[in-house]
Design an enzyme around this catalytic site. Structure first.
Site, mmCIF file in Angstrom:
data_model
loop_
_atom_site.group_PDB
_atom_site.id
_atom_site.type_symbol
_atom_site.label_atom_id
_atom_site.label_comp_id
_atom_site.label_asym_id
_atom_site.label_seq_id
_atom_site.Cartn_x
_atom_site.Cartn_y
_atom_site.Cartn_z
ATOM 1 C CB THR A 36 7.710 20.073 -22.217
ATOM 2 O OG1 THR A 36 7.641 18.680 -22.518
ATOM 3 C CG2 THR A 36 6.381 20.725 -22.550
ATOM 4 C CE LYS A 61 5.979 17.500 -25.136
ATOM 5 N NZ LYS A 61 5.648 16.953 -23.749
ATOM 6 C CB THR A 118 3.075 10.435 -21.610
ATOM 7 O OG1 THR A 118 2.478 9.470 -20.795
ATOM 8 C CG2 THR A 118 2.924 11.793 -21.017
ATOM 9 C CD GLU A 135 11.088 14.221 -18.211
ATOM 10 O OE1 GLU A 135 10.372 15.193 -18.516
ATOM 11 O OE2 GLU A 135 10.924 13.530 -17.198
ATOM 12 C CG ASN A 190 10.488 14.228 -13.948
ATOM 13 O OD1 ASN A 190 9.460 14.669 -14.450
ATOM 14 N ND2 ASN A 190 11.330 13.471 -14.616
#
Length: 409
Positions: free
Chosen positions: A155, A181, A192, A278, A404
């Site tokens: 993602t 992932k 997560t 991220e 985000n």
């Protein structure tokens, strides 16, 4: 015990195939579906999110793991998480399993499903069903098929994550392969992430499950990127026995070797997730040493690696050790701050910032140099015993907010 990291991934163990496809689930043109398949039925184990809000695929897979049905295939989509979708979402899991089973000539009860992406949207089942048909026709062994499958489940990841290890059990060469992932919504509590493992080892379902649970505790559950525990966290392993070793039925030397190999591959994949947080610019590793007991060390390490202030300091290459000691203090673990030493370490060197709870006469310039490397380690020595633990995370950057703030668009 000779465990070797080798080039490869999910298709490296004997009898495993994979496929990938661009089904059009994502707005941008990217591969967004993958399939994993074993030529023979497999013993299967899994572990899942502890979030009370569980996505439909998690519930489907949990039910399958509890059953005695062998596993045969996994079908995965990215772009839509199929979370908070009610009975309709669960029915779509069943539809995915039935379509996969029909195309591969196996039982629906042997098909696991996984989804990742935006929460709250229903799956575009026309694209999913069409994608399954394509995937079933494209299944191949070999390195490229595994690489493309790892790419398809991403993602916000910046790169695919895969690994393989080779070792020997009972005179037979055996292999574990894997892909995962994870980049955002990563926090210790079964993490997560999605992780899929394949192995040609012959082992009972009970021991496979036990080995997976133990390996997860010191690997994926010691990772934190942003403090958010997701709805879709899943780790699945398929064991098809094609290495033809004598089946592992008890906790003997063969089991201990298998468990050690599981630790190696899962730690490697966990660190890949942490380093690809991220917006991250650095892998942030925390080691708590000389603790009184392991759980104490784990609580302290996870508190440091999860601290937003500490993560921001790592991004700024700022040797703000007070944030580290503060994070240890609110961890809930008992320790003596007046006996604690703190170090920074990287490829550029090692420096002691704190001795017995107070600052040393360290060089800020040297500390900044050490913190400017792409992999940075904090070592907290609490001088209470011989236990230790390691946690992994990343720095907190401006780009985390950017990613985000417009994730759904």
């Amino acid at each position: 015990m000779n465990i070797q990291m080798i080039e490869g991934g999910i298709t490296t163990p004997a009898g495993f195939k994979a496929a990938s496809h661009e089904a059009g689930i994502k707005k941008r043109q990217k591969k967004d579906m993958a399939m994993i398949y074993s030529e023979v039925p497999c013993e299967t184990a899994g572990t899942f999110t502890k979030n009370l809000v569980k996505a439909a695929p998690v519930i489907w897979d949990m039910n399958l793991v509890r059953s005695n049905e062998p596993g045969h295939a996994i079908v995965i989509n990215s772009g839509v998480a199929n979370a908070c979708t009610g009975q309709e979402g669960y029915k779509y899991c069943e539809d995915m399993a039935k379509e996969t089973a029909a195309k591969l000539g196996i039982k629906p009860e042997s098909v696991y499903v996984a989804s990742t992406g935006v929460i709250g949207k229903q799956l575009p089942m026309d694209k999913i069903i069409s994608g399954i048909d394509v995937l079933a026709s494209r299944l191949q062994d070999g390195k490229e098929a595994g690489e493309m499958a790892a790419l398809a489940i991403m993602t916000t990841d910046t790169a695919p994550k895969e690994a393989a290890v080779r070792f020997e059990i009972g005179g037979k060469e055996v292999t574990i392969g894997g892909m995962c992932k994870g980049s955002g919504m990563i926090h210790p509590n079964m993490c997560t992430m999605l992780s899929f493992l394949s192995t040609d080892v012959s082992i009972t379902k009970a021991l496979l499950q036990e080995a997976l649970l133990e390996a997860v505790q010191d690997t994926y559950n010691m990772v934190s990127v942003d403090g958010d525990t997701s709805t879709n966290d899943t780790v699945l392993i398929l064991a098809n026995g094609l290495a033809e070793n004598i089946m592992i039925t008890e906790k003997n030397e063969d089991y201990r070797t298998f468990l050690a190999a599981m630790q190696v591959i899962n730690e490697y994949l966990a660190k890949k997730i942490a380093g690809d947080g991220e917006g991250a610019t650095a892998l942030f590793e925390v080691k708590v040493i000389n603790a009184e007991e392991t759980n104490q060390a784990k609580e302290l390490a996870k508190s440091i690696v999860s601290s937003s202030l500490t993560k921001a300091a790592i991004f700024g290459h700022d040797a703000n050790w007070g944030r580290i000691l503060c994070a240890m203090g609110y961890s809930g673990a008992e320790f003596n701050p007046d006996k604690t030493d703190i170090y920074f370490e990287s490829a550029a060197g090692k420096i002691k910032l704190v001795e017995n709870g107070m600052a040393t006469a360290y060089s800020e310039e040297e500390a900044t140099k050490i913190l400017s490397e792409p992999e940075v380690t904090v070592i907290a020595d609490i001088k209470a015993g011989n236990a230790r633990a390691t946690a992994w995370g990343c720095d907190l950057t401006y780009d985390y907010i950017k990613i985000n703030a417009d994730y759904r668009s």
